[in-house]
Design an enzyme around this catalytic site. Structure first.
Site, PDB file in Angstrom:
ATOM      1  N   ASN A 185       0.845  -1.187   0.000  1.00 51.24           N
ATOM      2  CA  ASN A 185       0.000   0.000   0.000  1.00 51.24           C
ATOM      3  C   ASN A 185       0.879   1.236   0.000  1.00 51.24           C
ATOM      4  O   ASN A 185       2.002   1.218   0.517  1.00 51.24           O
ATOM      5  CB  ASN A 185      -0.890   0.019   1.244  1.00 51.24           C
ATOM      6  CG  ASN A 185      -1.838   1.210   1.257  1.00 51.24           C
ATOM      7  OD1 ASN A 185      -2.510   1.490   0.271  1.00 51.24           O
ATOM      8  ND2 ASN A 185      -1.905   1.906   2.380  1.00 51.24           N
ATOM      9  N   SER A 214       4.731   7.055   1.973  1.00 51.16           N
ATOM     10  CA  SER A 214       5.373   5.818   2.400  1.00 51.16           C
ATOM     11  C   SER A 214       4.742   4.637   1.682  1.00 51.16           C
ATOM     12  O   SER A 214       3.523   4.605   1.487  1.00 51.16           O
ATOM     13  CB  SER A 214       5.200   5.610   3.914  1.00 51.16           C
ATOM     14  OG  SER A 214       5.651   6.718   4.662  1.00 51.16           O
ATOM     15  N   ASP A 266      -2.411   1.062   8.223  1.00 51.62           N
ATOM     16  CA  ASP A 266      -1.202   1.815   7.877  1.00 51.62           C
ATOM     17  C   ASP A 266      -0.053   1.483   8.822  1.00 51.62           C
ATOM     18  O   ASP A 266       0.823   2.328   9.079  1.00 51.62           O
ATOM     19  CB  ASP A 266      -1.468   3.331   7.890  1.00 51.62           C
ATOM     20  CG  ASP A 266      -2.541   3.739   6.896  1.00 51.62           C
ATOM     21  OD1 ASP A 266      -2.621   3.117   5.825  1.00 51.62           O
ATOM     22  OD2 ASP A 266      -3.306   4.677   7.200  1.00 51.62           O
TER      23      ASP A 266
END
Length: 236
Positions: A119, A148, A157
């Site tokens: 991701n 990131s 995340d």
């Protein structure tokens, strides 16, 4: 049968499935990088949870199969994720690439693709997980921001961060101008990371994240001037 993730041959390049929800600008960057040979892989499918996602047009223009699974048609996250996993498996992917896919995935779904799902997030993780990252960075008086790329884990995340791109925050920035600057960095960052995981340079066993066989003590940093990354720093 496809090769195991990270294993690549001339005859069987890694197969990528990209999940999107919106405009698909990162999808466009990945398509371009694959077509130019920067990423030694093939995008074999695109799946969106929104029928109006602009990124579906990129897939059509480049002859990439796509499908829509509208999350609003499902009574629960678990039901949606079950069909999403089935759709993804239908493409027999080596890697699942989340590119602006705006859904919180259930732990069962994540476990199914652990170690082969990436991701990109618009912040310098672990700062600013979740939404509205640009406005939050400005409100806190940050002097830099960025993006990131990380492996996906059940923690939102929170997976191991592979590489980051940093951008400066200037005095007259708004959330929109900062978002645009970060997005330009994302279009360099994501193809670079996908290239590295497809070539086997980046490996994650579920315990230790490595770059070229060296455990990473901190995320790699994309050099915006050279479009290369700084060398890995040994862990510990």
């Amino acid at each position: 049968m496809t090769e195991a993730p990270g294993q690549i041959t001339a005859e069987t390049p890694p197969r990528l499935v990209v999940l999107i929800s919106g405009r698909g600008s990162n999808l466009g960057a990945l398509i371009e990088a694959c077509e130019q040979g920067q990423i030694p892989a093939r995008i074999v499918g695109v799946v969106s949870n929104r029928p109006d996602a602009g990124g579906l047009g990129f897939a059509e223009q480049h002859g990439i199969p796509s499908q829509v699974l509208n999350h609003r048609d499902y009574p629960t996250r678990e039901a949606f994720d079950a069909d999403l996993a089935t759709a993804i498996e239908g493409y027999a992917p080596d890697w699942v690439i989340l590119a602006g896919f705006m859904r919180i995935l259930t732990p069962g779904f994540v476990d199914r693709f652990t170690g082969r799902m990436l991701n990109i997030h618009p912040s310098l993780l672990p700062k600013y997980r979740g939404l509205d990252t640009h406005a939050r960075a400005l409100a806190d008086g940050e002097t830099e921001h960025g993006a990131s790329v990380h492996f996906v884990t059940p923690e939102l995340d929170g997976g191991p961060v592979i590489m980051q791109a940093r951008v400066p925050i200037v005095s007259d920035d708004t959330a929109d101008t900062l978002a645009a600057r970060v997005q330009r960095a994302e279009h360099r960052l994501y193809p670079e990371v996908v290239r590295r995981v497809c070539s086997g340079e980046i490996q994650w066993s579920g315990r230790i994240l490595q770059a070229d066989g060296t455990p990473l003590g901190a995320p790699l940093q994309l050099d915006e001037d050279t479009h290369n990354a700084s060398p890995p720093q040994p862990a510990g």
